[in-house]
Design an enzyme around this catalytic site. Structure first.
Site, PDB file in Angstrom:
ATOM      1  N   HIS A 169     -26.034 -61.046  -9.605  1.00 45.63           N
ATOM      2  CA  HIS A 169     -25.005 -61.823 -10.304  1.00 45.63           C
ATOM      3  C   HIS A 169     -25.118 -63.314  -9.958  1.00 45.63           C
ATOM      4  O   HIS A 169     -25.564 -63.666  -8.867  1.00 45.63           O
ATOM      5  CB  HIS A 169     -23.603 -61.363  -9.874  1.00 45.63           C
ATOM      6  CG  HIS A 169     -23.176 -60.045 -10.425  1.00 45.63           C
ATOM      7  ND1 HIS A 169     -22.604 -59.068  -9.643  1.00 45.63           N
ATOM      8  CD2 HIS A 169     -23.210 -59.541 -11.679  1.00 45.63           C
ATOM      9  CE1 HIS A 169     -22.310 -58.021 -10.394  1.00 45.63           C
ATOM     10  NE2 HIS A 169     -22.670 -58.274 -11.638  1.00 45.63           N
ATOM     11  N   CYS A 256     -16.389 -59.860  -4.873  1.00 50.45           N
ATOM     12  CA  CYS A 256     -16.349 -58.752  -5.852  1.00 50.45           C
ATOM     13  C   CYS A 256     -15.241 -57.734  -5.609  1.00 50.45           C
ATOM     14  O   CYS A 256     -14.924 -56.954  -6.504  1.00 50.45           O
ATOM     15  CB  CYS A 256     -17.694 -58.064  -5.918  1.00 50.45           C
ATOM     16  SG  CYS A 256     -18.547 -57.953  -4.389  1.00 50.45           S
TER      17      CYS A 256
HETATM   18  C1  CIR Z   1     -23.303 -53.108  -8.696  1.00 55.42           C
HETATM   19  O1  CIR Z   1     -24.528 -53.087  -8.648  1.00 55.42           O
HETATM   20  O2  CIR Z   1     -22.693 -53.279  -9.741  1.00 55.42           O
HETATM   21  C2  CIR Z   1     -22.517 -52.891  -7.423  1.00 55.42           C
HETATM   22  N1  CIR Z   1     -23.237 -51.992  -6.562  1.00 55.42           N
HETATM   23  C3  CIR Z   1     -22.269 -54.205  -6.708  1.00 55.42           C
HETATM   24  C4  CIR Z   1     -21.397 -55.112  -7.503  1.00 55.42           C
HETATM   25  C5  CIR Z   1     -21.097 -56.374  -6.792  1.00 55.42           C
HETATM   26  N2  CIR Z   1     -20.257 -57.175  -7.593  1.00 55.42           N
HETATM   27  C6  CIR Z   1     -20.184 -58.493  -7.511  1.00 55.42           C
HETATM   28  O3  CIR Z   1     -20.924 -59.118  -6.765  1.00 55.42           O
HETATM   29  N3  CIR Z   1     -19.335 -59.123  -8.307  1.00 55.42           N
END
Ligand code: CIR
Length: 263
Positions: A169, A256
């Site tokens: 991201h 997140c």
């Molecule tokens: C994913 O790959 O979507 C999750 N394992 C981690 C998401 C992390 N989200 C973020 O940094 N906003």
């Protein structure tokens, strides 16, 4: 232009309890998954730190069917002016948008919905005068363009930028520390996206520290990256070191795990 308070001034937040299935959370490079107990511990400390920072936190129940649903930042965006339900680009996460919508409708008068493309909140950085949307494997150009139209309904200006290739991201590589100051990896800063900002670069080997989180008067930063903690401290920030070892195993950082806004 909005008259909202600075984008790190928060009174409310939504988080979601980790599901036991969090051990199966997505991870780009495979490898060992986290333990449920470890994630639960890091998440509980995160909620406590938000409350200590003066934020009223709403805790949603775990969703076993969605291993990554603890990362509530990705299926929605929130502002003082209203919320936007997004469309996560990861197929296993798409249903998280409908799952979080009722909590948003309970908290906001205005809840808009993205209807085209895909956008994950991890690709969206809210700055003072604009909202940066990083194109990535999760956030499509069609989604970003549709999001810009919704942002304008809320009086916000959206700007499309690029997430570095191979990075999950946009905000995996940066965070807003103050009105005109960002913490960024060197690889993201090199793109010129933060021209006009004061940039603190994560020290080499500590790129994973870039996803810090300014909350009111403090900055949450990962305890795994001592040189970044020292850099932030030296730069005058009050740093709250947070354990992130378990969530990092599923590619997550500190922004997140919450949706935050000033109400
Ligand atoms: C994913 O790959 O979507 C999750 N394992 C981690 C998401 C992390 N989200 C973020 O940094 N906003």
């Amino acid at each position: 232009m909005t008259s909202s308070p600075p984008p790190f001034r928060f009174t409310r937040a939504i988080v979601r309890q980790p599901a036991k299935s969090v051990t199966e959370g997505l991870r780009a490079h495979g490898g060992e998954g986290p333990s449920f107990e470890g994630v639960r511990r890091e998440h509980a400390a995160y909620i406590a730190a938000l409350r200590d920072a003066g934020v009223d936190v709403t805790v949603l129940p775990a969703l076993e069917g969605f291993p990554d649903s603890i990362f509530v930042e990705d299926p929605a965006l929130v502002f003082s002016e209203g919320a936007i339900v997004l469309k996560p680009g990861a197929p296993t996460r798409a249903g998280e948008a409908a799952a979080i919508a009722p909590a948003l409708r309970a908290a906001f008068d205005s809840v808009l919905e993205l209807s085209e493309g895909t956008v994950e909140g991890g690709d969206v950085l809210t700055a003072v005068d604009k909202v940066m949307i990083g194109l990535s494997a999760r956030t499509s150009r069609a989604g970003a363009e549709a999001l810009i139209r919704l942002l304008s309904e809320l009086g916000r200006k959206g700007e499309i930028v690029e997430t570095p290739k191979g990075i999950l991201h946009f905000k995996s590589d940066c965070s807003l520390l103050a009105e005109e100051t960002v913490l960024s990896t060197a690889r993201l800063a090199a793109s010129g996206v933060f021209e006009g900002y004061e940039i603190l670069l994560t020290p080499e080997g500590e790129e994973g520290a870039a996803n810090a989180l300014r909350v009111n008067d403090v900055v949450f930063a990962s305890a795994s990256f001592p040189c970044t903690l020292e850099l932030l401290d030296r730069s005058g920030f009050t740093v709250i070191p947070m354990q992130t070892r378990e969530i990092a195993l599923i590619d997550a950082g500190l922004s997140c795990m919450s949706l935050r806004w000033f109400a």
